[in-house]
Write an enzyme that holds these catalytic residues in place. Structure first.
Site, PDB file in Angstrom:
ATOM      1  N   HIS A 101      -8.070  -3.559   7.107  1.00  0.00           N
ATOM      2  CA  HIS A 101      -9.074  -3.040   6.163  1.00  0.00           C
ATOM      3  C   HIS A 101     -10.534  -3.602   5.378  1.00  0.00           C
ATOM      4  O   HIS A 101     -10.612  -4.047   4.540  1.00  0.00           O
ATOM      5  CB  HIS A 101      -8.275  -2.990   4.701  1.00  0.00           C
ATOM      6  CG  HIS A 101      -7.153  -2.146   4.571  1.00  0.00           C
ATOM      7  ND1 HIS A 101      -7.337  -1.211   3.949  1.00  0.00           N
ATOM      8  CD2 HIS A 101      -5.866  -2.005   5.206  1.00  0.00           C
ATOM      9  CE1 HIS A 101      -5.637  -0.110   4.072  1.00  0.00           C
ATOM     10  NE2 HIS A 101      -5.233  -1.424   4.644  1.00  0.00           N
ATOM     11  N   ASN A 174      -2.899   4.088  -0.065  1.00  0.00           N
ATOM     12  CA  ASN A 174      -3.531   4.500   1.072  1.00  0.00           C
ATOM     13  C   ASN A 174      -3.699   5.523   0.584  1.00  0.00           C
ATOM     14  O   ASN A 174      -2.616   6.041  -0.121  1.00  0.00           O
ATOM     15  CB  ASN A 174      -2.407   3.960   2.448  1.00  0.00           C
ATOM     16  CG  ASN A 174      -3.297   2.642   3.094  1.00  0.00           C
ATOM     17  OD1 ASN A 174      -4.201   2.117   2.615  1.00  0.00           O
ATOM     18  ND2 ASN A 174      -2.272   2.317   4.793  1.00  0.00           N
ATOM     19  N   TYR A 388       0.583 -10.810   1.379  1.00  0.00           N
ATOM     20  CA  TYR A 388      -1.439 -10.872   0.724  1.00  0.00           C
ATOM     21  C   TYR A 388      -1.784 -12.085  -0.014  1.00  0.00           C
ATOM     22  O   TYR A 388      -2.594 -12.163  -0.063  1.00  0.00           O
ATOM     23  CB  TYR A 388      -0.918  -9.508  -0.439  1.00  0.00           C
ATOM     24  CG  TYR A 388      -0.850  -8.920  -0.009  1.00  0.00           C
ATOM     25  CD1 TYR A 388       0.219  -7.345   1.291  1.00  0.00           C
ATOM     26  CD2 TYR A 388      -2.079  -7.223   0.216  1.00  0.00           C
ATOM     27  CE1 TYR A 388       0.053  -6.981   1.700  1.00  0.00           C
ATOM     28  CE2 TYR A 388      -2.687  -6.433   0.719  1.00  0.00           C
ATOM     29  CZ  TYR A 388      -1.123  -6.230   2.059  1.00  0.00           C
ATOM     30  OH  TYR A 388      -1.381  -4.927   2.433  1.00  0.00           O
TER      31      TYR A 388
HETATM   32 FE1  HDE Z   1      -1.708  -4.122   3.662  1.00  0.00          FE
HETATM   33  N1  HDE Z   1      -2.789  -5.806   3.943  1.00  0.00           N
HETATM   34  N2  HDE Z   1      -0.443  -4.516   4.703  1.00  0.00           N
HETATM   35  N3  HDE Z   1      -0.952  -2.065   3.865  1.00  0.00           N
HETATM   36  N4  HDE Z   1      -3.989  -3.120   3.457  1.00  0.00           N
HETATM   37  C1  HDE Z   1      -3.680  -6.147   3.822  1.00  0.00           C
HETATM   38  O1  HDE Z   1      -4.636  -8.401   2.336  1.00  0.00           O
HETATM   39  C2  HDE Z   1      -0.347  -6.068   5.340  1.00  0.00           C
HETATM   40  C3  HDE Z   1      -0.331  -1.803   4.169  1.00  0.00           C
HETATM   41  C4  HDE Z   1      -3.296  -2.344   3.132  1.00  0.00           C
HETATM   42  O2  HDE Z   1      -9.199  -3.122  -0.137  1.00  0.00           O
HETATM   43  C5  HDE Z   1      -4.260  -7.440   4.184  1.00  0.00           C
HETATM   44  O3  HDE Z   1      -6.264  -9.322   1.472  1.00  0.00           O
HETATM   45  C6  HDE Z   1       1.364  -6.324   5.801  1.00  0.00           C
HETATM   46  C7  HDE Z   1       0.433  -1.215   3.991  1.00  0.00           C
HETATM   47  C8  HDE Z   1      -4.615  -2.076   1.595  1.00  0.00           C
HETATM   48  O4  HDE Z   1      -8.737  -5.490  -0.540  1.00  0.00           O
HETATM   49  C9  HDE Z   1      -2.976  -7.916   4.516  1.00  0.00           C
HETATM   50  C10 HDE Z   1       1.647  -5.300   5.832  1.00  0.00           C
HETATM   51  C11 HDE Z   1      -0.324  -0.291   3.089  1.00  0.00           C
HETATM   52  C12 HDE Z   1      -5.347  -3.315   2.037  1.00  0.00           C
HETATM   53  C13 HDE Z   1      -2.167  -7.090   4.615  1.00  0.00           C
HETATM   54  C14 HDE Z   1       0.489  -3.982   5.223  1.00  0.00           C
HETATM   55  C15 HDE Z   1      -1.534  -1.572   3.109  1.00  0.00           C
HETATM   56  C16 HDE Z   1      -4.463  -4.604   2.420  1.00  0.00           C
HETATM   57  C17 HDE Z   1      -5.769  -7.674   4.407  1.00  0.00           C
HETATM   58  C18 HDE Z   1       3.153  -4.735   6.470  1.00  0.00           C
HETATM   59  C19 HDE Z   1      -0.123   1.212   1.995  1.00  0.00           C
HETATM   60  C20 HDE Z   1      -6.995  -3.703   1.531  1.00  0.00           C
HETATM   61  C21 HDE Z   1      -7.297  -8.328   3.212  1.00  0.00           C
HETATM   62  C22 HDE Z   1       4.303  -4.934   5.294  1.00  0.00           C
HETATM   63  C23 HDE Z   1       0.635   1.147   1.089  1.00  0.00           C
HETATM   64  C24 HDE Z   1      -7.430  -4.547   0.245  1.00  0.00           C
HETATM   65  C25 HDE Z   1      -6.104  -8.682   2.754  1.00  0.00           C
HETATM   66  C26 HDE Z   1      -7.918  -4.119   0.386  1.00  0.00           C
HETATM   67  C27 HDE Z   1      -4.686  -5.681   2.769  1.00  0.00           C
HETATM   68  C28 HDE Z   1      -1.186  -7.171   5.009  1.00  0.00           C
HETATM   69  C29 HDE Z   1       0.912  -2.695   5.681  1.00  0.00           C
HETATM   70  C30 HDE Z   1      -2.063  -1.336   2.198  1.00  0.00           C
HETATM   71  C31 HDE Z   1      -3.803  -8.570   5.352  1.00  0.00           C
HETATM   72  C32 HDE Z   1       1.859  -7.513   6.399  1.00  0.00           C
HETATM   73  C33 HDE Z   1       1.781  -0.361   3.958  1.00  0.00           C
HETATM   74  C34 HDE Z   1      -5.374  -1.009   0.735  1.00  0.00           C
HETATM   75  O5  HDE Z   1      -2.573  -9.069   3.738  1.00  0.00           O
END
Ligand code: HDE
Length: 725
Positions: A101, A174, A388
């Site tokens: 993202h 999402n 996060y």
């Molecule tokens: Fe994320 N995800 N994610 N994700 N995600 C990040 O956090 C992570 C997942 C989502 O505009 C990171 O600040 C893991 C699902 C959005 O700043 C990180 C897993 C969904 C955003 C991270 C998921 C999301 C992130 C990278 C698997 C939809 C952007 C930078 C378990 C429900 C937020 C940050 C923004 C961002 C980890 C799966 C949505 C690396 C480990 C499912 C919208 O922490």
């Protein structure tokens, strides 16, 4: 010799020229005259009355054009603290981009509660009808780096920070209600496979490559998500026309400690809309910031985008009886099975004053929940709750990222956390611990504080995937069958495109073997288009695909379109001598629809209309291809159209609009351009002759349908209808 000091003075005057100061902006503090800036901040004053440039230590700067040196052509000096500070700061301007993202765009707004939800949640923001809670939203793509283009085929992030009176709630969702994987432990593998391949560092912001499809074809749990990402959901026309989803099952918890399961949905007021793939590819070239610009323009012009927050509420009994496990994030609960209930609306009405300070530094965390909102045991959600916080430490460099204004709560907050990098708030006074007998400092409160839902948990410590997560194909099939024929075609075309970029034939075949478990026609269409010689066997399925799931019309974009043109853009290609009356009328009618009209002309300076008036253009023809608009019109004079016929970009303007199934309005003078563009023999209900009140009204009322998808089967890219006929 060049007169250095003169050069310096001139440059200084030029750079300061805009900083003129009126005497009312001057305040006197401790006998020193200071200038008050727009934001209320104070500046020292330069000789000419403008703000004085200083170092970050507050020291006045005499010369910001030349570094300190010995003699005119001699070496630079370490004494030059102004130069060192300036370059040092510049060298450190970047923070690590998000691992996923990375490319995103944010806006401020508010959330307004419709009715109190006291019975089901004690969350403060849902207690009073009409209550407004400030929010910050960040939309994003997942795979591309920070500078990648907006129209990449990708899932969009839809992350909302609610600044509630009982702390921040981050709904980090999402634009697709499910995910690729069922367990967070697979996330690094999924993302490694999706992003650019590590040896060659390409392709960027694309899943159309071997590594991605290799991983996916070995991960049957991704198949439902494959249907969603190959659909037009991953090429939205605008952030404003997308849905958002919390994905996981959460809990609402009321004041008595009773829990109700909840799934969150955002529904855009202006309806759903996506673009065509061929269009997306061209938008990326014409305007890589297409989605950013769209949100910026909408908010700056006062057309504030709006979504309704809706919930699906259910109890344990529903969960026990539902076809799939509600903890499995690769499954939806169809809206037809469990209706969505609107509980409030969100309006985005202000762009950040500074992109870095807010959009780049905003730190979303799934574990930010206020009292009344709790987690389920969805293993993906639980993994995210760990990830996060960890990620913010890396990106923002220390534990005090909550001190940044965009991350700080807007309600009062107190604790004994102290020190660390960049601490802006430290406890004052003697006592920085709890309990203390001085009667100072904040105290816990069992009644007001966050109480975790007291779920009963027991079992063996094991690594496994539950049986109830094992059906990987049934909902993929349900999604595919819920699409309109045009949307099904797009899924087949997207799969063909992506797999055509995969070099390893075995990976392509493995994907076909999964598609066979979803829909046989889809599998054979894709296999034929890929030129696969022998059909593979269907993949081994842990659970056979169910054939009995009902279609869910809520899953189609086309069936959930706006039915009106509001918030969309008409691009009108004009030439000198354009019919002034017709143009004016078209503009008024479009604006009545609360839509925008932009003019494209041979020169950006504009054209002279038939009544001699001068009309400015928004784009010159090279800079305003039809992919930037939802519909187009061509209004010309006989002389003007002759010039346009010679322009390849003008011919593309019309041919692309036709190919992308857009409505095309034209006047008689413009017809020769339609001939040259090769569409004159294919005119249909979407190509409308404008003049006359009837023509204009028909055109504008048809625009609400957005696209003429019925045209698509007849379009073979490259098909030439003879220009002469
Ligand atoms: Fe994320 N995800 N994610 N994700 N995600 C990040 O956090 C992570 C997942 C989502 O505009 C990171 O600040 C893991 C699902 C959005 O700043 C990180 C897993 C969904 C955003 C991270 C998921 C999301 C992130 C990278 C698997 C939809 C952007 C930078 C378990 C429900 C937020 C940050 C923004 C961002 C980890 C799966 C949505 C690396 C480990 C499912 C919208 O922490």
């Amino acid at each position: 010799m060049f007169n250095l000091s003169q050069g310096t003075i001139v440059a200084k005057r030029t750079t300061r020229a805009t900083g003129s100061t009126s005497s009312t902006d001057i305040v006197t503090i401790h006998d020193q005259q200071l200038h008050r800036g727009k934001g209320g901040e104070l500046h020292q004053i330069a000789e000419d009355g403008a703000e004085l440039l200083t170092t970050s230590q507050g020291g006045p700067v005499a010369d910001d054009q030349n570094s300190l040196r010995i003699g005119a052509r001699g070496p630079l000096l370490v004494d030059d603290f102004h130069f060192r500070e300036k370059i040092f700061h510049f060298d450190h301007e970047r923070i690590p981009e998000r691992v996923v993202h990375a490319r995103g765009y944010g806006a401020h707004g508010f959330f307004e509660t419709y009715e109190p939800l006291t019975e089901i949640t004690r969350a403060d923001l849902f207690q009073r009808a009409g209550e407004k809670t400030p929010v910050f939203v960040r939309f994003s793509t997942v795979a591309g780096n920070k500078g990648s283009a907006d129209l990449a085929r990708d899932v969009r992030g839809f992350a909302v920070k609610f600044y509630t009176q009982e702390g921040n709630w981050d709904l980090v969702g999402n634009n697709i209600p499910i995910f690729f994987i069922q367990d967070a432990i697979k996330f690094p593998d999924l993302i490694h496979a999706a992003k650019q391949e590590p040896d060659r560092a390409f392709p960027q912001a694309q899943t159309a490559h071997d590594n991605f499809w290799d991983f996916i074809s070995l991960t049957p749990e991704s198949m439902n998500m494959v249907m969603w990402i190959m659909s037009d959901r991953t090429i939205p026309r605008s952030f404003r026309f997308m849905e958002g989803f919390g994905v996981h099952t959460f809990r609402f918890v009321n004041a008595k400690g009773a829990s109700t399961f909840v799934k969150f949905h955002w529904k855009p007021k202006l309806g759903l809309q996506s673009v065509a793939w061929n269009e997306a590819v061209k938008i990326n070239g014409a305007d890589p910031d297409f989605h950013r610009r769209d949100l910026w323009q909408a908010i700056q012009s006062g057309n504030f985008p709006e979504w309704e927050l809706c919930v699906q509420l259910f109890d344990q009994e529903f969960a026990d009886n539902f076809d799939f496990d509600v903890l499995d994030p690769t499954k939806i609960i169809p809206e037809e099975v469990l209706p969505v209930k609107p509980i409030g609306r969100m309006v985005l009405d202000r762009m950040p004053g500074n992109f870095f300070a807010e959009t780049e530094q905003v730190a979303f965390m799934t574990q930010n929940v206020p009292p009344g909102i709790d987690f389920s045991n969805d293993p993906l959600l639980q993994g995210r709750n760990f990830s996060y916080l960890d990620t913010q430490l890396k990106r923002l460099g220390g534990p005090n990222f909550t001190h940044l204004p965009i991350n700080a709560p807007k309600c009062p907050f107190h604790n004994f956390q102290q020190d660390g990098h960049m601490a802006m708030r430290n406890p004052v006074g003697r006592v920085n611990y709890q309990p203390n007998s001085f009667g100072e400092g904040p105290r816990q409160s069992p009644s007001k504080g966050y109480q975790h839902f007291a779920a009963d948990e027991n079992g063996q410590k094991v690594r496994l995937r539950p049986e109830s997560f094992a059906d990987h194909y049934s909902q993929a099939r349900q999604f595919f069958l819920s699409q309109t024929p045009a949307e099904q075609r797009h899924i087949a075309m997207a799969l063909t495109f992506e797999l055509s970029k995969v070099e390893t034939v075995a990976i392509r075949e493995r994907m076909i073997s999964h598609l066979l478990n979803i829909d046989e026609t889809l599998a054979t269409t894709v296999a034929q288009k890929l030129g696969i010689q022998a059909m593979p066997k269907p993949a081994d399925a842990a659970i056979p695909t169910r054939q009995d799931l009902e279609r869910s019309p809520a899953l189609s974009i086309v069936e959930n379109g706006p039915k009106r043109f509001e918030g969309r853009k008409l691009g009108v290609l004009v030439t000198d001598g354009v019919d002034a009356k017709l143009l004016k009328k078209l503009k008024t009618t479009i604006e009545k629809e609360k839509a925008l009209l932009e003019l494209i002309a041979p020169k950006v300076g504009g054209v002279t209309a038939s009544d001699g008036s001068r009309v400015e253009a928004h784009h010159m023809i090279d800079g305003g291809p039809s992919v930037l608009f939802d519909a187009v019109a061509v209004l010309a004079s006989p002389a003007g159209i002759e010039d346009l016929e010679m322009e390849a970009t003008a011919r593309d303007f019309v041919a692309d609009a036709f190919q992308h199934c857009k409505f095309i309005g034209y006047d008689e003078n413009a017809f020769p351009l339609l001939v040259k563009a090769g569409i004159a023999n294919d005119l249909d209900e979407g190509t409308i002759l404008l003049p006359g009140d009837e023509g204009l009204a028909a055109f504008v009322s048809e625009l609400g349908k957005l696209r003429v998808w019925g045209r698509e089967p007849g379009i073979k890219l490259g098909k030439a209808s003879s220009p002469e006929t």
